[in-house]
Design a protein around this motif. Structure first.
Motif, short mmCIF file in Angstrom:
data_model
loop_
_atom_site.label_atom_id
_atom_site.label_comp_id
_atom_site.label_asym_id
_atom_site.label_seq_id
_atom_site.Cartn_x
_atom_site.Cartn_y
_atom_site.Cartn_z
N LEU A 170 -10.07 -8.26 -1.68
CA LEU A 170 -10.14 -6.83 -1.34
C LEU A 170 -9.96 -6.02 -2.61
O LEU A 170 -8.87 -5.49 -2.88
CB LEU A 170 -9.02 -6.46 -0.35
N PRO A 171 -10.99 -5.89 -3.43
CA PRO A 171 -10.85 -5.14 -4.67
C PRO A 171 -10.38 -3.71 -4.40
O PRO A 171 -10.80 -3.08 -3.43
CB PRO A 171 -12.27 -5.14 -5.25
N GLY A 172 -9.48 -3.22 -5.22
CA GLY A 172 -8.94 -1.88 -5.05
C GLY A 172 -7.54 -1.88 -4.46
O GLY A 172 -6.87 -0.85 -4.43
N THR A 173 -7.07 -3.04 -3.99
CA THR A 173 -5.72 -3.13 -3.42
C THR A 173 -4.67 -2.75 -4.45
O THR A 173 -3.76 -1.98 -4.15
CB THR A 173 -5.45 -4.57 -2.90
N ARG A 174 -4.82 -3.27 -5.66
CA ARG A 174 -3.84 -2.96 -6.71
C ARG A 174 -3.89 -1.48 -7.09
O ARG A 174 -2.86 -0.85 -7.29
CB ARG A 174 -4.06 -3.84 -7.93
N ALA A 228 0.83 -1.21 0.00
CA ALA A 228 0.00 0.00 0.00
C ALA A 228 0.86 1.26 0.00
O ALA A 228 0.44 2.31 -0.48
CB ALA A 228 -0.93 0.00 1.21
N ALA A 229 2.09 1.18 0.54
CA ALA A 229 2.99 2.33 0.56
C ALA A 229 3.70 2.54 -0.77
O ALA A 229 4.42 3.51 -0.95
CB ALA A 229 4.03 2.17 1.67
N GLY A 230 3.51 1.59 -1.72
CA GLY A 230 4.09 1.76 -3.04
C GLY A 230 5.40 1.03 -3.26
O GLY A 230 6.08 1.27 -4.25
N LEU A 231 5.76 0.14 -2.35
CA LEU A 231 6.97 -0.65 -2.56
C LEU A 231 6.72 -1.65 -3.68
O LEU A 231 5.63 -2.20 -3.79
CB LEU A 231 7.36 -1.41 -1.29
N THR A 232 7.72 -1.86 -4.49
CA THR A 232 7.59 -2.83 -5.57
C THR A 232 7.70 -4.25 -4.99
O THR A 232 8.16 -4.44 -3.87
CB THR A 232 8.69 -2.63 -6.62
N VAL A 233 7.30 -5.22 -5.79
CA VAL A 233 7.40 -6.61 -5.36
C VAL A 233 8.86 -6.96 -5.07
O VAL A 233 9.16 -7.65 -4.09
CB VAL A 233 6.78 -7.55 -6.42
N HIS A 260 -2.07 0.49 -4.55
CA HIS A 260 -0.63 0.30 -4.76
C HIS A 260 -0.13 1.16 -5.93
O HIS A 260 0.90 1.83 -5.82
CB HIS A 260 -0.32 -1.18 -5.01
N GLU A 261 -0.85 1.13 -7.04
CA GLU A 261 -0.44 1.89 -8.23
C GLU A 261 -0.39 3.39 -7.93
O GLU A 261 0.52 4.09 -8.37
CB GLU A 261 -1.40 1.62 -9.40
N THR A 262 -1.38 3.88 -7.17
CA THR A 262 -1.40 5.30 -6.81
C THR A 262 -0.19 5.66 -5.96
O THR A 262 0.48 6.67 -6.19
CB THR A 262 -2.70 5.64 -6.02
N ALA A 263 0.10 4.82 -4.97
CA ALA A 263 1.25 5.06 -4.10
C ALA A 263 2.56 4.96 -4.89
O ALA A 263 3.49 5.74 -4.66
CB ALA A 263 1.25 4.08 -2.94
N LEU A 264 2.63 4.02 -5.82
CA LEU A 264 3.82 3.85 -6.65
C LEU A 264 4.05 5.08 -7.53
O LEU A 264 5.17 5.57 -7.64
CB LEU A 264 3.67 2.59 -7.51
#
Length: 195
Positions: A34-38, A4-9, A41-45
């Motif tokens: 939990l739809p919206g998790t990705r 959620a903080a935008g860290l990559t895999v 992540h994309e927004t934080a990234l």
């Protein structure tokens, strides 16, 4: 939290020591429940901007973590070339953090590094100040007066007298740190009037 903080895999893998494929599978499963998790992540990234943990930054973090694990301390400026290089890097991270210039992913990745955000130079200055205050207390208890920086009887008295004079000046200019002012007031009643 890391995702959620935008860290990559890859960053999460480096930190958690899990395989990238395991992390991908976990987040794919999480998106189903939990739809919206990705999207989060994309927004934080996207918001990470230029202060993202690069590959070289993560390598340096790994070196410092290994150093701390081996020696049970942070690198010091008095060490060899490698230790001094790592010490400078840790100082830069702490400075960026204290100035509010560090991204959330870096803060999360630095979590395992004990003491990285502490300003060791300021700690040394504060300890030296406390030592001077202790010397001043001992001097006044022994001689029943404050040390003089002019017409002094010894070099030690002159040094303490100059230090006390500087404290007076800083207090008058409202530049004495509040905790230092409190300690001076507790140690010496009426020290502002030079006792």
């Amino acid at each position: 939290m890391m995702y959620a903080a935008g860290l990559t895999v890859r960053e999460i893998s480096d930190l958690s020591h899990w395989q990238c494929s395991t992390i991908h599978a976990h987040f794919k499963s999480r998106e189903r429940y939990l739809p919206g998790t990705r999207a989060e992540h994309e927004t934080a990234l996207d918001a990470r901007g230029v202060d993202r943990p690069t590959v070289s930054w993560r390598k340096l973090l790994a070196e410092v973590l290994e150093f701390q694990k081996a020696l049970d301390r942070l690198p010091h400026h008095k060490g060899d070339d490698t230790e001094r290089r790592l010490h400078r890097w840790v100082l830069e991270q702490g400075r960026a953090y204290r100035n509010g210039e560090m991204s959330a992913p870096k803060i999360i990745l630095l979590d395992g590094l004990v003491g990285w955000s502490i300003d060791t130079h300021q700690q040394e200055l504060d300890e030296a100040w406390r030592t001077k205050l202790t010397s001043l207390i001992k001097f006044t208890a022994t001689y029943k007066r404050t040390p003089r920086y002019q017409n002094h009887s010894s070099e030690a008295e002159r040094v303490l007298g100059v230090w006390l004079h500087v404290q007076h000046q800083k207090r008058a200019e409202d530049k004495l740190m509040p905790w230092r002012l409190k300690m001076m007031n507790e140690a010496f009643l009426h020290w502002q009037s030079r006792m």
